[in-house]
Design a protein around this motif. Structure first.
Motif, PDB file in Angstrom:
ATOM      1  N   ILE A   1       2.504   5.995  -2.684  1.00 22.21           N
ATOM      2  CA  ILE A   1       3.726   6.971  -3.407  1.00 22.21           C
ATOM      3  C   ILE A   1       3.436   7.073  -5.060  1.00 22.21           C
ATOM      4  O   ILE A   1       3.550   8.101  -5.498  1.00 22.21           O
ATOM      5  N   ALA A   2       3.067   5.879  -5.695  1.00 24.82           N
ATOM      6  CA  ALA A   2       2.751   6.058  -7.054  1.00 24.82           C
ATOM      7  C   ALA A   2       1.796   6.967  -7.298  1.00 24.82           C
ATOM      8  O   ALA A   2       1.802   7.696  -8.191  1.00 24.82           O
TER       9      ALA A   2
ATOM     10  N   ARG B   1       0.825  -1.343  -0.031  1.00 20.78           N
ATOM     11  CA  ARG B   1      -0.125   0.083   0.102  1.00 20.78           C
ATOM     12  C   ARG B   1       0.822   1.234  -0.052  1.00 20.78           C
ATOM     13  O   ARG B   1       0.501   2.223  -0.627  1.00 20.78           O
ATOM     14  N   VAL B   2       2.115   1.113   0.525  1.00 19.92           N
ATOM     15  CA  VAL B   2       2.872   2.257   0.734  1.00 19.92           C
ATOM     16  C   VAL B   2       3.277   2.544  -0.832  1.00 19.92           C
ATOM     17  O   VAL B   2       3.374   4.028  -1.389  1.00 19.92           O
TER      18      VAL B   2
ATOM     19  N   GLY C   1       7.369   2.636  -5.887  1.00 26.66           N
ATOM     20  CA  GLY C   1       6.338   3.680  -5.981  1.00 26.66           C
ATOM     21  C   GLY C   1       6.584   4.618  -7.248  1.00 26.66           C
ATOM     22  O   GLY C   1       5.634   4.752  -7.897  1.00 26.66           O
ATOM     23  N   VAL C   2       7.616   4.999  -7.449  1.00 25.28           N
ATOM     24  CA  VAL C   2       8.076   6.011  -8.577  1.00 25.28           C
ATOM     25  C   VAL C   2       7.868   5.160  -9.624  1.00 25.28           C
ATOM     26  O   VAL C   2       7.356   5.495 -10.902  1.00 25.28           O
TER      27      VAL C   2
ATOM     28  N   TYR D   1       5.883   3.454 -14.824  1.00 26.00           N
ATOM     29  CA  TYR D   1       5.251   2.443 -15.836  1.00 26.00           C
ATOM     30  C   TYR D   1       3.851   2.507 -16.441  1.00 26.00           C
ATOM     31  O   TYR D   1       3.474   2.657 -17.472  1.00 26.00           O
ATOM     32  N   LEU D   2       3.074   3.139 -15.423  1.00 29.65           N
ATOM     33  CA  LEU D   2       1.626   3.474 -15.809  1.00 29.65           C
ATOM     34  C   LEU D   2       1.645   4.662 -16.818  1.00 29.65           C
ATOM     35  O   LEU D   2       0.917   4.786 -17.710  1.00 29.65           O
ATOM     36  N   ASN D   3       2.253   5.785 -16.508  1.00 27.40           N
ATOM     37  CA  ASN D   3       2.563   6.779 -17.379  1.00 27.40           C
ATOM     38  C   ASN D   3       2.914   6.592 -18.591  1.00 27.40           C
ATOM     39  O   ASN D   3       2.239   6.992 -19.530  1.00 27.40           O
TER      40      ASN D   3
END
Length: 274
Positions: A33-34, A28-29, A245-246, A251-253
């Motif tokens: 952060i993501a 979840r952390v 998180g970054v 990856y999603l960006n």
């Protein structure tokens, strides 16, 4: 489409797989952060698939569903980890026949991109992507192939019998006695723009190489672990959670933009263009 691929695999015993990476708090952390590093296209794309569900909530779903007796989940155990023997790189060994975290990541990325895929499959793929990236930043989810990612390494943690994998999944983080929102807020505030830019790496081979390098340094000399071990590895845990998180965001960006993320690992010497 993807369901047929999974059902065609042999059923895999979950007992042979490493334990859950980071535990619920750690995952979840990484999701929280993501969220702070998503671009507009990714934020819209994520909302279009899972609505108000946050990435922190989505991050633990793949572990929760491992209890399901559906064929997909019986075959999905290997999607949480990779095996890289000591002294080797991922590109030298690759994925086994039943697949692993890297091969699954590539397949799930294709499903998310497929506008004709059923919504339920695209939702599952997105949630699994968030989870897999977190998994690959836990050093023992890049196992050496000899001890089930540290599950077979018996230790005591402040006198409690457990194993090394569990210490890294959850014991150290639980020892902080903080919520995932507290941890993600504290860690997120410390990520500088320069660090975020440097960590925006979408190649799983890079994440794995980092994890295997760490993995080979965290096996303890003695089995009784406590404050000394926690102190020695606190910064590593913080950094891997922050980087995960970054990189979920990175990856999603990329996934929701025309510049698709690297899904097949590059061979040694090749550099990311991101």
């Amino acid at each position: 489409m993807f369901q047929r691929i999974i059902v065609s695999l042999a059923l895999i015993s979950l007992a042979s797989a490493p334990a859950f990476a980071w535990g619920q708090t750690g995952h979840r952390v990484t999701g929280a952060i993501a969220e702070a590093h998503l671009g507009e296209a990714a934020r819209a794309g994520v909302a279009g698939l899972i609505g108000p569900e946050t990435l922190a909530e989505a991050s633990t779903w793949a572990d929760f569903m491992r209890a399901s007796d559906e064929p997909f989940w019986r075959a999905a155990g290997p999607f949480h980890y990779v095996t890289v023997p000591h002294g080797h790189a991922y590109h030298e060994v690759g994925a086994p026949e039943e697949g692993d975290a890297v091969s699954a990541l590539a397949l799930f990325a294709d499903v998310v991109r497929d506008q004709n895929a059923p919504l339920e499959e695209r939702q599952r793929a997105l949630r699994f992507i968030v989870h897999i990236i977190g998994d690959l930043h836990q050093p023992l989810h890049a196992g050496n192939g000899t001890d089930r990612g540290g599950n077979d390494v018996a230790v005591t943690w402040f006198g409690q019998e457990t194993n090394l994998h569990s210490v890294w999944d959850s014991k150290m983080i639980e020892g902080w006695q903080l919520s995932f929102t507290e941890i993600s807020a504290w860690l997120g505030a410390k990520i500088t723009p320069e660090q975020a830019a440097a960590w925006m790496e979408t190649d799983p081979a890079v994440w794995i190489a980092e994890s295997t390098a760490i993995r080979d340094t965290i096996y303890p000399q003695e089995t009784r672990l406590g404050y000394d071990y926690a102190f020695a590895h606190k910064q590593t845990v913080d950094t891997r959670l922050s980087m995960a998180g970054v990189r979920i965001a990175a990856y999603l960006n990329a996934l929701f933009e025309e510049d698709a993320p690297q899904t097949e690992p590059r061979e040694a010497g090749e550099r990311s263009t991101r």
